[in-house]
Structures are given as C-alpha cells and as structure tokens.
Design a protein around this motif. Sequence first.
Motif, PDB file in Angstrom:
ATOM      1  N   TYR A 162      23.928 -68.028 -20.931  1.00 30.37           N
ATOM      2  CA  TYR A 162      24.316 -68.582 -19.265  1.00 30.37           C
ATOM      3  C   TYR A 162      24.406 -67.037 -18.393  1.00 30.37           C
ATOM      4  N   ASP A 163      24.705 -65.943 -18.288  1.00 34.28           N
ATOM      5  CA  ASP A 163      25.055 -64.726 -17.510  1.00 34.28           C
ATOM      6  C   ASP A 163      23.726 -64.416 -17.487  1.00 34.28           C
ATOM      7  N   LYS A 164      23.074 -63.993 -18.170  1.00 31.43           N
ATOM      8  CA  LYS A 164      21.778 -63.421 -18.141  1.00 31.43           C
ATOM      9  C   LYS A 164      19.879 -63.935 -17.616  1.00 31.43           C
ATOM     10  N   ILE A 165      20.464 -65.366 -17.772  1.00 25.05           N
ATOM     11  CA  ILE A 165      19.183 -66.181 -17.967  1.00 25.05           C
ATOM     12  C   ILE A 165      19.199 -67.665 -17.185  1.00 25.05           C
ATOM     13  N   TYR A 166      20.291 -68.183 -17.777  1.00 23.23           N
ATOM     14  CA  TYR A 166      20.346 -70.189 -17.614  1.00 23.23           C
ATOM     15  C   TYR A 166      21.053 -69.941 -15.734  1.00 23.23           C
ATOM     16  N   GLY A 167      22.423 -69.354 -16.008  1.00 24.45           N
ATOM     17  CA  GLY A 167      22.725 -69.726 -14.597  1.00 24.45           C
ATOM     18  C   GLY A 167      22.342 -69.279 -13.485  1.00 24.45           C
ATOM     19  N   ASP A 168      20.889 -68.071 -13.823  1.00 28.80           N
ATOM     20  CA  ASP A 168      20.523 -67.184 -12.122  1.00 28.80           C
ATOM     21  C   ASP A 168      19.511 -68.466 -11.597  1.00 28.80           C
ATOM     22  N   LEU A 169      18.879 -68.812 -13.077  1.00 27.84           N
ATOM     23  CA  LEU A 169      17.239 -69.991 -13.045  1.00 27.84           C
ATOM     24  C   LEU A 169      18.072 -71.034 -12.258  1.00 27.84           C
ATOM     25  N   TYR A 170      18.722 -71.547 -13.095  1.00 29.45           N
ATOM     26  CA  TYR A 170      19.282 -73.118 -12.092  1.00 29.45           C
ATOM     27  C   TYR A 170      20.622 -73.392 -11.896  1.00 29.45           C
ATOM     28  N   GLY A 171      21.520 -72.274 -11.512  1.00 26.19           N
ATOM     29  CA  GLY A 171      23.023 -72.494 -10.606  1.00 26.19           C
ATOM     30  C   GLY A 171      23.055 -72.933  -9.765  1.00 26.19           C
ATOM     31  N   GLU A 172      22.109 -72.980  -8.729  1.00 26.29           N
ATOM     32  CA  GLU A 172      21.710 -73.049  -7.136  1.00 26.29           C
ATOM     33  C   GLU A 172      21.560 -74.758  -6.905  1.00 26.29           C
ATOM     34  N   ARG A 173      20.246 -74.943  -8.047  1.00 30.11           N
ATOM     35  CA  ARG A 173      19.992 -76.078  -8.063  1.00 30.11           C
ATOM     36  C   ARG A 173      20.882 -77.458  -8.750  1.00 30.11           C
ATOM     37  N   PHE A 174      21.088 -76.507 -10.245  1.00 25.97           N
ATOM     38  CA  PHE A 174      21.946 -78.076 -10.818  1.00 25.97           C
ATOM     39  C   PHE A 174      22.793 -77.442 -10.753  1.00 25.97           C
ATOM     40  N   SER A 175      23.892 -78.554 -11.762  1.00 28.04           N
ATOM     41  CA  SER A 175      25.152 -78.102 -12.278  1.00 28.04           C
ATOM     42  C   SER A 175      24.621 -77.397 -13.954  1.00 28.04           C
ATOM     43  N   VAL A 176      25.331 -76.527 -14.138  1.00 31.85           N
ATOM     44  CA  VAL A 176      25.041 -75.592 -15.646  1.00 31.85           C
ATOM     45  C   VAL A 176      25.911 -75.203 -16.189  1.00 31.85           C
ATOM     46  N   ALA A 177      26.443 -75.416 -17.228  1.00 30.58           N
ATOM     47  CA  ALA A 177      28.119 -75.188 -18.262  1.00 30.58           C
ATOM     48  C   ALA A 177      27.925 -75.291 -19.306  1.00 30.58           C
ATOM     49  N   VAL A 178      28.311 -74.258 -19.709  1.00 27.90           N
ATOM     50  CA  VAL A 178      28.076 -73.563 -21.189  1.00 27.90           C
ATOM     51  C   VAL A 178      29.043 -74.597 -21.929  1.00 27.90           C
ATOM     52  N   ALA A 179      28.944 -75.284 -22.692  1.00 31.38           N
ATOM     53  CA  ALA A 179      28.838 -76.550 -23.435  1.00 31.38           C
ATOM     54  C   ALA A 179      29.685 -76.057 -24.969  1.00 31.38           C
ATOM     55  N   GLY A 180      30.081 -74.855 -25.450  1.00 30.76           N
ATOM     56  CA  GLY A 180      30.604 -74.161 -26.326  1.00 30.76           C
ATOM     57  C   GLY A 180      29.862 -72.559 -27.140  1.00 30.76           C
ATOM     58  N   ALA A 181      30.191 -72.284 -28.350  1.00 34.41           N
ATOM     59  CA  ALA A 181      29.326 -71.129 -28.301  1.00 34.41           C
ATOM     60  C   ALA A 181      27.736 -71.109 -28.382  1.00 34.41           C
ATOM     61  N   ASN A 182      27.434 -72.223 -28.580  1.00 38.38           N
ATOM     62  CA  ASN A 182      25.858 -72.190 -28.794  1.00 38.38           C
ATOM     63  C   ASN A 182      24.730 -73.430 -27.950  1.00 38.38           C
ATOM     64  N   TRP A 183      26.159 -74.059 -26.999  1.00 32.15           N
ATOM     65  CA  TRP A 183      25.121 -74.675 -25.761  1.00 32.15           C
ATOM     66  C   TRP A 183      24.924 -75.000 -24.184  1.00 32.15           C
ATOM     67  N   VAL A 184      23.906 -74.256 -23.735  1.00 31.82           N
ATOM     68  CA  VAL A 184      24.103 -74.203 -22.475  1.00 31.82           C
ATOM     69  C   VAL A 184      23.400 -76.084 -21.951  1.00 31.82           C
ATOM     70  N   ASP A 185      24.347 -76.667 -21.072  1.00 35.42           N
ATOM     71  CA  ASP A 185      23.457 -77.851 -20.594  1.00 35.42           C
ATOM     72  C   ASP A 185      23.592 -77.783 -19.119  1.00 35.42           C
ATOM     73  N   ILE A 186      22.623 -77.902 -18.649  1.00 33.97           N
ATOM     74  CA  ILE A 186      21.446 -78.501 -17.121  1.00 33.97           C
ATOM     75  C   ILE A 186      21.245 -80.095 -17.295  1.00 33.97           C
ATOM     76  N   MET A 187      22.464 -80.525 -15.972  1.00 37.42           N
ATOM     77  CA  MET A 187      22.225 -81.664 -15.303  1.00 37.42           C
ATOM     78  C   MET A 187      21.790 -82.186 -13.532  1.00 37.42           C
ATOM     79  N   ASN A 188      21.836 -82.157 -13.084  1.00 38.73           N
ATOM     80  CA  ASN A 188      21.299 -82.910 -12.221  1.00 38.73           C
ATOM     81  C   ASN A 188      22.521 -82.550 -10.981  1.00 38.73           C
ATOM     82  N   ARG A 189      22.520 -81.489  -9.827  1.00 33.90           N
ATOM     83  CA  ARG A 189      23.846 -81.508  -8.910  1.00 33.90           C
ATOM     84  C   ARG A 189      24.469 -82.297  -8.603  1.00 33.90           C
TER      85      ARG A 189
END
Length: 279
Positions: A162-189
């Motif tokens: 999340y910190d290095k890739i997906y938060g930067d890529l999608y954090g402004e356009r979508f709802s992005v959340a760490v969902a446990g040690a093994n998951w990053v979830d991306i939903m519509n904003r």
Amino acid sequence: MDRDHIGLIASDMDYTLLDENGQLPEGFTELVRALKEEGIYFAAASGRPLYTLEAMFPDLRDRMALIGDNGGAIRWRGRDIYQSRMPTADYREMAIATREAGDIGVLCGLESAYVERQYQSYARVLGQFYTRVTYVDDLTVLDVPADKYTIYLPRGNSQEAYDKIYGDLYGERFSVAVAGANWVDIMNRGVDKGAALRALGRSLNLTSANLMAFGDTYNDAEMLCTAKYGFLMANGSQDLRARVSFLAPPHWDQGVIRIMRQVLDQGGWVSPTDFNPAH
C-alpha cells in the motif's frame, strides 16, 4: 448520563467475529435471534462478497443485513439495496499494475471472483473468502459487473505494498484500504463500510447513537468511527486505537459475542461508561 438504545450492530468477520479457527462462535445464531426480539438487528460487514456471506449465515440470511466487498454491495434481509459498479477500464488498469508489481489480482465480480489461471495454486486460500472463483487466462480482457478489485499478497506485506505502490497509484481516485496482512482492497471512491453502515442506519431511522460496530483493521476504520459505539478488537491494529472509542476483548475470547450479550442483558440500552475506552 443519558443512555442510547442500540438498533443495529455491525461486525467484521476475520479476526473480529470469527474465532481462531475462522468459525462463527457457538450460540451466535441464537443470540442474533434474541437481539432481534429486542428490536436490534445484526449486519455482517466484510471484505467478502455477498454470496460468500450468504453461505456463512444460511439460517439468518432473511433476518440480517449483509455488507459485502467493504461496502460495495448491501443486502438487507434478502433484498439488494445497493451495488457499486467499478468501470471496466479501471479494473483492467488495476490488473496491469498488479501484474507489473508481481502481485495477485482478484476481480470481485458480483457473481464470482476472477483470478488468472497462473495463480490457481492459491485456490485453497482464495476459496476461504470467495466461494465462487472463476480462473481465466487474462484479467485485462474481462468485461463483467464488479464492485471491488483486491490484491492478494502471499508474503503478508500488504502495508508495504500500500505504502509503496497502491496508495500512490489509486488513493486519490478510489477508496483504497489495507484489509489485513495479505490484502489491499480497492473500491470506487466513497465506498467503505462506514458509508454502508450509514445507509443501513438511515433505512432504519437510526442515528449514530443507535449504532454499534466491531472491527480489527484499517478497512473497518470508517465503520468504527461512524457508530457512536465503535469497538476495536484488542487483537486489532494498534494504530487505530486513537481513532476508535472503545476496546473489545480479542476475537479468540469471543469479544463481539460478550458485548452483544451485554447489550441484550441491558435490553439494548447502553452508555459510554458501560465499556472500556480504546485510549
């Protein structure tokens, strides 16, 4: 101090309601039915899809609410009241980014999860969360209704990803959340468990003071802050304690069940002094 009457209790599943073996606690079904007799409804709020949640609650599906895919879909007593639709071009873009990062993408369709065939060796773990999985050659050519895109990280490095890739890529356009040690979830904003809980509350004419919620990690944060009586599990993410009002016993000690029984014993009437503060 004035007391509030709880009308809706929402709980996350993994590391929250479920025990250390991933099973519902003994007596859960009977407790939900007893709460309903007091005018208190229960909602399962999970990153899992609706079809998996329905399979988990076969005796209660017409008596409770289901919040699936972190708020991407809501089913109230067997009736769909909300579905988010992720644009096809967006989840195809996510599939490319996931592939380039060497991670495992899961497209959360409304009727099935979709995973590329090269990751079929992970079928056992994926099947714990998605009771319907379709293996395909290429996620980037799919065109199916979906409400979430999730990334599975077998090494348990979701926060780093999340910190290095997906938060930067999608954090402004979508709802992005760490969902446990093994998951990053991306939903519509705007899609998260908190928004789903507010929608359910409005449908029942309930305010924040009538809502109780339980969770353990970052994709539960909005829900725990939406409910006046938001509980972080003692085994949950320590960083969330400053944001959440109350602390529940750990999931292996049936923390959710213990507090739900307390609510039932009090006829649904509670006040903040009844519970342990999180900070």
